[in-house]
Write an enzyme that holds these catalytic residues in place. Structure first.
Site, PDB file in Angstrom:
ATOM      1  N   ILE A 531       0.792  -1.173  -0.035  1.00  0.00           N
ATOM      2  CA  ILE A 531       0.013  -0.007  -0.076  1.00  0.00           C
ATOM      3  C   ILE A 531       0.873   1.413   0.089  1.00  0.00           C
ATOM      4  CG2 ILE A 531      -2.003  -1.086   1.162  1.00  0.00           C
ATOM      5  CD1 ILE A 531      -1.045  -0.038   3.880  1.00  0.00           C
ATOM      6  N   GLY A 535      11.495   5.434   1.686  1.00  0.00           N
ATOM      7  CA  GLY A 535      13.064   5.372   1.611  1.00  0.00           C
ATOM      8  C   GLY A 535      13.320   4.095   2.474  1.00  0.00           C
ATOM      9  N   PHE A 536      12.536   3.696   3.439  1.00  0.00           N
ATOM     10  CA  PHE A 536      12.682   2.614   4.504  1.00  0.00           C
ATOM     11  C   PHE A 536      12.400   1.274   3.522  1.00  0.00           C
ATOM     12  CE2 PHE A 536      12.622   0.822   8.688  1.00  0.00           C
ATOM     13  CZ  PHE A 536      12.316  -0.298   8.550  1.00  0.00           C
ATOM     14  N   GLY A 537      11.490   1.039   2.865  1.00  0.00           N
ATOM     15  CA  GLY A 537      10.910  -0.020   2.110  1.00  0.00           C
ATOM     16  C   GLY A 537       9.601  -0.127   1.836  1.00  0.00           C
ATOM     17  N   LYS A 554       5.649  -2.295   7.914  1.00  0.00           N
ATOM     18  CA  LYS A 554       6.588  -1.798   7.069  1.00  0.00           C
ATOM     19  C   LYS A 554       7.914  -2.585   7.339  1.00  0.00           C
ATOM     20  CE  LYS A 554       8.220   2.393   8.536  1.00  0.00           C
ATOM     21  NZ  LYS A 554       8.207   3.766   8.474  1.00  0.00           N
ATOM     22  N   ASP A 653      10.944  15.245   9.585  1.00  0.00           N
ATOM     23  CA  ASP A 653      10.464  14.959   8.376  1.00  0.00           C
ATOM     24  C   ASP A 653       9.062  15.089   8.173  1.00  0.00           C
ATOM     25  OD1 ASP A 653      11.010  14.138   5.847  1.00  0.00           O
ATOM     26  OD2 ASP A 653      11.050  11.863   6.130  1.00  0.00           O
TER      27      ASP A 653
END
Length: 880
Positions: A531, A535-537, A554, A653
């Site tokens: 979904i 940048g993390f995955g 995540k 962020d």
């Protein structure tokens, strides 16, 4: 029996002669469990040793032992928390008492006691006669680190109070202190000062008999300071301040009245509540413009266990000289949006000026499956039908008592449920040993040592590999904050927050999943369940708990630039933070070289999704009111990060993709991988760090100087506000140069009074001019180049709430919204008197309105609270 009659007669006579006399208990037990000598506590009360005749003779040999705390924080009093009695098996105390209702207070301090017992890992149950007070209870899961806990119950007793501690399987039980205090006859069971328990939502009053027990959940001195046990009116109750439970910023006003003498009566004698409660109160304020109070409520939120009924006792006393007749101040009372009392006139019901009174209400908090700990909401709102002299409300105190169910159960779930309690690391049993047992023990110990050494080696290699990828510490928590010991379920003490590896994170902070559970939840990371990608995955939609709970999973990609450091940072941050406007971390997985975080699922995706709609035909635009509500929610989340925790937390962020929306479009701030702890001492004003963030949202001052403060988040949030207003990207190339930069473009149009020409076209027929003006003002103040010129998030929240109020007021008055007349306070970059006035006025939380019987309740977003609840880093309740 004759003695009891004489005591009762004496109390009745004294009530007639002197209504100001405090209660004198007939039964008093203060037991310092595990101690060998009598000791006096910090308030001068004398605690005695355990009398053997109070201990059950039926207990098995070695059923319990005593020990001293191996370490005790400086804020924890030694009496009664230094010593403990620890139970291996069922153990019963039997106290001879007079018939009637009794306070039972149990004192706990979860720490290590000698080498035999670690109370942090203790799970146990507690019963009194036929009532279950606690079941599979974990003290550590109920309070912050390095805090003590007092659980207060009210139980009916015939002649003996049998108190039984039962360890859960593979665990031990413990207690530090036991207090039993009598109370006036049926003090909490007969009802309020009028002997009535009003049954909210029902036509018939509620009755309480001796088959019911209570647990004191909250006792609050509204508008006043904390009142300790010796400051109470003879029953040694503890009263908290209400500031941690208020909804909204600057909710209400506290009148400055000195020298007030409370006139206690036979209906409300002095033992009901101390003068410190009745001489203070909270009002709605706005004395010079009382009509403003019609737009908001006085609102408190209290986290409670779902599936129980509660007695809510409200205390009132009119102490303002200007309120001197019936009809001067009339208001309505709501619980959870249900009307409980339509016309509350304290002056009329109490009988006059400075005459205290109290009312009892029975409120049911259903277990609807959405939350284990929902908020019990208390609202006071002016009653306007009879045109009172003052559109206002008043409250002096709140007590919330949980009622036992039909089975005599009072036990709620632990904050983080576990399938079974963890086994004790060391649980030696005293008794006669045999030499035949020595060899198996040696073999087991040696084998465990070898396995442990191998495991440690693997962990060290993994950690070294991770640190090689990243050597910047994102969370500096080496400073150890001071501790605090307090009462009941609202404990704000904190302890050391030294960074831990994910695998050693306490299970009471978040849940640890196996990789098998994660793969089962995501259908082995099925691609069609993705979904989101960042940048993390990748982020997957999944289901846990047998499919009952939707979650967002995540997963760190091997090629991710963010890597393990951000994984650890987010896990460390979110596991300790709980707020309704922060996305909730449910758990994590670090098995098989996988790094996975599990969050609550947010059905409506990101704010960006709804601003830049892909399918405009099927996806309607957000209304101006909804945009304001979303911005207010996100601002409250940031406000909590900046001022609600022990130290300032800087997100770093903030952007529209990191503001998620739940099923009710409630905004929640997400993605804490870049977050940093701000200054940890008064001498620090900033944190020096390598610049990280998202281009376009990045604070230019932070970029130039590499000096990070909470004002960097304010800048990023200001950019979000401009996106919400104009619904266009921050940078555009296919436009004239003067329009390429969103911030400069809005500033230019604001100064030229032409913002109406650049807002989202979907808002033209919906937005109101006054609301947009205030929204623009605060947005532009947020994006000033210099951090010192930007407002704190407290002011941002207030300004957005005010913009919402202006919008709803204008809508009601049918203002012409087609012509927008902007009146800027001056050139952008300067602060004028008009802007100062915007942030100096006082108002309450504004929301939608609902009508029940002729009484209007202004419904705020209960999710903004505060409370908020119990978590380890709370420091300033008003910041909620």
């Amino acid at each position: 029996m004759i003695c009891h009659v004489l005591v009762i007669f004496t109390i009745l006579v004294s009530a007639v002669v002197d209504a100001t006399a405090s209660y004198e208990p007939t039964d008093v037990f203060l037991i310092n469990c595990g101690d060998t000598s009598n000791n006096m506590d910090y308030s001068g009360r004398n605690w005695t040793t355990e009398n053997p005749k109070f201990m059950s003779s039926n207990a098995v040999d070695d059923a319990s032992f005593t020990s001293s705390a191996s370490y005790q924080e400086s804020g924890i009093p030694q009496v009664p928390y230094l010593k403990a009695r620890i139970f291996r098996y069922d153990f019963t105390y039997s106290f001879p008492v007079s018939p009637g209702w009794k306070f039972l207070r149990l004192y706990f301090y979860p720490t290590r006691y000698g080498s035999d017992f670690d109370a942090v890992k203790s799970f146990f149950s507690v019963n009194v006669n036929r009532f279950t007070l606690l079941h599979n209870f974990s003290v550590k899961a109920s309070i912050p680190e390095s805090s003590s806990l007092i659980k207060e119950f009210i139980v009916p007793v015939n002649q003996t109070l049998d108190l039984t501690f039962t360890p859960s399987p593979n665990s031990l039980a413990f207690v530090n202190g036991i207090e039993i205090i009598s109370m006036p006859d049926r003090f909490y069971s007969k009802g309020g000062f009028d002997d009535v328990v009003r049954n909210v939502g029902r036509d018939v009053d509620f009755e309480i008999d001796n088959s019911t027990a209570f647990e004191t959940v909250y006792r609050v001195n509204v508008g006043g300071k904390v009142v300790g046990d010796v400051g109470d009116s003879g029953m040694f109750r503890r009263w908290l301040s209400d500031e941690g439970f208020l909804l909204g910023i600057n909710s209400g006003a506290i009148p400055n009245i000195t020298g007030v003498k409370i006139n206690y009566t036979d209906k409300t004698p002095a033992y009901v509540a101390p003068e410190d409660v009745y001489t203070t109160c909270r009002l709605m304020g706005n004395k010079d413009s009382p009509e403003l109070n019609l737009n908001f409520n006085l609102t408190w939120l209290f986290e409670v266990d779902a599936g129980f009924a509660y007695i809510v006792r409200l205390h009132f006393c009119e102490t303002q000289p200007e309120v001197n007749k019936t009809g001067d101040r009339v208001f309505s009372i709501f619980f959870g949006y249900q009307l409980a009392m339509r016309e509350m006139d304290v002056f009329r019901l109490s009988g006059g000026f400075r005459l205290p009174m109290y009312l009892d209400f029975k409120v049911l908090v259903d277990a609807d499956g959405t939350s284990q700990r929902p908020s019990l909401r208390v609202d006071l709102t002016p009653y306007k039908e009879d045109y009172p002299t003052y559109y206002d409300a008043i409250l002096s105190g709140v007590e919330i008592l949980k009622l036992s169910n039909s089975d005599g159960n009072l036990a709620g779930l632990n904050p983080i449920p576990q399938l079974s309690p963890p086994p004790q690391s060391i649980t030696p049993l005293k008794g006669k040993g045999k030499s035949s047992h020595v060899l198996p023990i040696i073999i087991a110990v040696v084998g465990s040592a070898v396995a442990l050494a191998f495991f440690v080696l693997v962990v060290v290699l993994v950690v070294m590999k991770r640190k090689k990828k990243s050597n910047e510490s994102s969370v500096d928590t080496t400073n150890k904050p001071s501790t605090n010991s307090s009462w009941g379920p609202l404990l704000h003490g904190t302890g050391s927050t030294n960074t831990k590896s994910a695998s050693s994170l306490p299970s009471d902070l978040c849940r640890r999943f196996s990789i098998y559970e994660i793969k089962s939840a995501t259908n082995d990371f099925e691609e069609k369940l993705i979904i989101g990608v960042g940048g993390f995955g990748s982020v997957y939609k999944g289901r846990i708990d047998g499919g009952a709970t939707l979650v967002a999973v995540k997963r760190l990609e091997i090629t991710s630039n963010q890597g393990a450091k951000e994984f650890d940072t987010e896990l460390e941050m979110l596991s300790k933070l709980r707020h309704v406007h922060l996305v909730s971390l449910i758990g994590y997985c670090d098995d098989d070289n996988e790094m996975v975080l599990v969050y609550e699922y947010m059905p409506h995706g990101t704010l960006k999704d709804h601003l830049f709609r892909r399918d405009k035909a099927s996806d309607p635009p957000l209304s101006w009111k909804r945009r304001l509500e979303i911005c207010i929610g996100a601002a409250r989340g940031l406000q909590y990060l900046h001022t609600g925790a022990k130290y300032t937390i800087i997100h770093r962020d903030i952007k529209t993709t990191n503001i998620l929306l739940d099923e009710n479009f409630v905004a929640k701030v997400s993605d804490f991988g870049l977050s940093r702890v701000g200054p940890t001492s008064a001498s620090q004003t900033h944190v020096s760090t390598v610049v990280k963030g998202t281009f376009g949202y990045l604070d230019p001052e932070y970029y130039r100087r590499q000096i990070l403060t909470e004002k960097s988040d304010v800048y990023s949030f200001g950019v979000v506000l401009l996106e919400v207003l104009c619904c266009r990207p921050i940078r555009m190339q296919s436009v004239p140069p003067e329009q390429a930069d969103l911030i400069r473009w809005v500033k230019s149009n604001f100064n030229k009074r032409t913002v109406d020409q650049i807002i989202d076209s979907d808002l033209t027929a919906d937005i109101t001019s006054t609301s947009m003006e205030k929204f623009c003002e605060i947005a532009i103040r947020c994006v000033q180049d210099r951090g010192m010129e930007r407002p704190p998030m407290n002011d941002v929240v207030w300004a957005l709430e005010f913009a919402l109020q202006l919008h709803e007021t204008a809508k009601k008055k049918n203002d012409n919204v087609e012509s927008l007349d902007l009146m800027p306070s001056g050139e952008v970059g300067t602060t004028t008197d008009g802007e100062d006035d915007l942030f100096s006025r006082t108002t309450g939380h504004v929301g939608k309105s609902t009508t029940t019987d002729d009484s209007v309740l202004v419904v705020g977003d209960e999710r903004s609270g505060s409370s908020w609840g119990v978590f380890s880093e709370i420091n300033e309740p008003k910041a909620r």
